[in-house]
Design a protein around this motif. Structure first.
Motif, PDB file in Angstrom:
ATOM      1  N   ALA A   1       0.820  -1.216   0.000  1.00  0.00           N
ATOM      2  CA  ALA A   1       0.000   0.000   0.000  1.00  0.00           C
ATOM      3  C   ALA A   1       0.850   1.261   0.000  1.00  0.00           C
ATOM      4  O   ALA A   1       0.510   2.241  -0.670  1.00  0.00           O
ATOM      5  N   LYS A   2       1.979   1.251   0.711  1.00  0.00           N
ATOM      6  CA  LYS A   2       2.838   2.440   0.758  1.00  0.00           C
ATOM      7  C   LYS A   2       3.502   2.723  -0.581  1.00  0.00           C
ATOM      8  O   LYS A   2       4.044   3.811  -0.785  1.00  0.00           O
TER       9      LYS A   2
ATOM     10  N   TYR B   1      -4.460   4.355   5.480  1.00  0.00           N
ATOM     11  CA  TYR B   1      -5.297   4.522   4.285  1.00  0.00           C
ATOM     12  C   TYR B   1      -4.861   5.718   3.433  1.00  0.00           C
ATOM     13  O   TYR B   1      -5.612   6.156   2.565  1.00  0.00           O
TER      14      TYR B   1
ATOM     15  N   SER C   1      -1.931   6.242   1.437  1.00  0.00           N
ATOM     16  CA  SER C   1      -1.060   6.145   0.260  1.00  0.00           C
ATOM     17  C   SER C   1      -1.838   5.954  -1.033  1.00  0.00           C
ATOM     18  O   SER C   1      -1.739   6.769  -1.942  1.00  0.00           O
ATOM     19  N   ALA C   2      -2.585   4.877  -1.127  1.00  0.00           N
ATOM     20  CA  ALA C   2      -3.346   4.610  -2.352  1.00  0.00           C
ATOM     21  C   ALA C   2      -4.447   5.651  -2.498  1.00  0.00           C
ATOM     22  O   ALA C   2      -5.094   6.013  -1.512  1.00  0.00           O
TER      23      ALA C   2
ATOM     24  N   ILE D   1      -9.421   3.273  -1.920  1.00  0.00           N
ATOM     25  CA  ILE D   1      -9.590   2.015  -1.187  1.00  0.00           C
ATOM     26  C   ILE D   1     -11.027   1.577  -1.424  1.00  0.00           C
ATOM     27  O   ILE D   1     -11.972   2.339  -1.169  1.00  0.00           O
TER      28      ILE D   1
ATOM     29  N   HIS E   1      -6.677  -1.670  -1.701  1.00  0.00           N
ATOM     30  CA  HIS E   1      -5.982  -0.418  -1.988  1.00  0.00           C
ATOM     31  C   HIS E   1      -5.567  -0.434  -3.460  1.00  0.00           C
ATOM     32  O   HIS E   1      -4.911  -1.388  -3.906  1.00  0.00           O
TER      33      HIS E   1
END
Length: 194
Positions: free
Chosen positions: A20-21, A92, A94-95, A98, A168
């Motif tokens: 996700a990061k 929650y 970065s992306a 979601i 994500h």
């Protein structure tokens, strides 16, 4: 003999989870997301129960949810260190998108709950595949917030609903590396009557 479709196998074999990061903007636009979800719902669904729904989290809502989850984490895990709190705060962020896949369960006289849960898991996987088909990176995550009743209330879940996964989706900052996969032959045996 049925005709083969190697492109489908290539799509399955090339699937990777992107952390996700490592996901950033842009994410899918509305029409692309709609098309991805159209593919995601084409899963086995015994009894046609449609035991799932979607909740999107994007924009500032991602950060607001992260703040709430960080505060809730301090309540649930009072001994958590600052690193754990910061991880929850950014969970929650970065992306750009979601998609929360929500399992709609509850009583059903014909279809066991386990089969409906399997359908929800299939939706999560199909959504990962659809995201990758459009060139996006994606990862299916849960973590403690997926099982927390307060988080469920914030997201508007009903008593009979559960979070199947937070998917994500975004543009990958890097190519996800391949990882070792199990040998299917080592996991397969033939049954024979005793």
């Amino acid at each position: 003999m049925p005709s083969a479709s190697p492109d489908l196998l290539i799509a399955l074999d090339s699937r990777r989870s992107v952390p996700a990061k490592q996901l950033t903007a842009p994410g899918p636009d509305e029409s692309t997301l709609k098309r991805m979800l159209a593919s995601a719902v084409r899963v086995p669904d015994h009894g046609k129960r449609v035991p799932f729904r979607f909740l999107t989290i994007e924009g500032e809502a991602r950060h607001a949810l992260g703040e709430r989850v960080a505060a809730r984490g301090i309540e649930v895990f009072p001994d958590a260190g600052e690193a754990a709190v910061e991880k929850d705060r950014g969970r929650y962020s970065s992306a750009p998108l979601i998609v929360t896949v929500i399992a709609r369960l509850g009583p059903d006289e014909k279809i066991p709950e386990f089969e409906r849960v399997l359908t929800v898991g299939s939706v999560c996987f199909a959504l990962l595949q659809a995201a990758q088909a459009f060139g996006f990176g994606a990862v299916w995550l849960t973590g403690w917030p997926a099982y927390d009743e307060q988080v469920a209330r914030w997201l508007g879940l009903q008593a009979h609903e559960r979070i199947g996964g937070f998917i994500h989706i975004g543009t990958p900052k890097l190519d996800a590396p391949e990882r070792e996969r199990p040998d299917p032959l080592e996991l397969t045996q033939a049954w024979s009557p005793a």
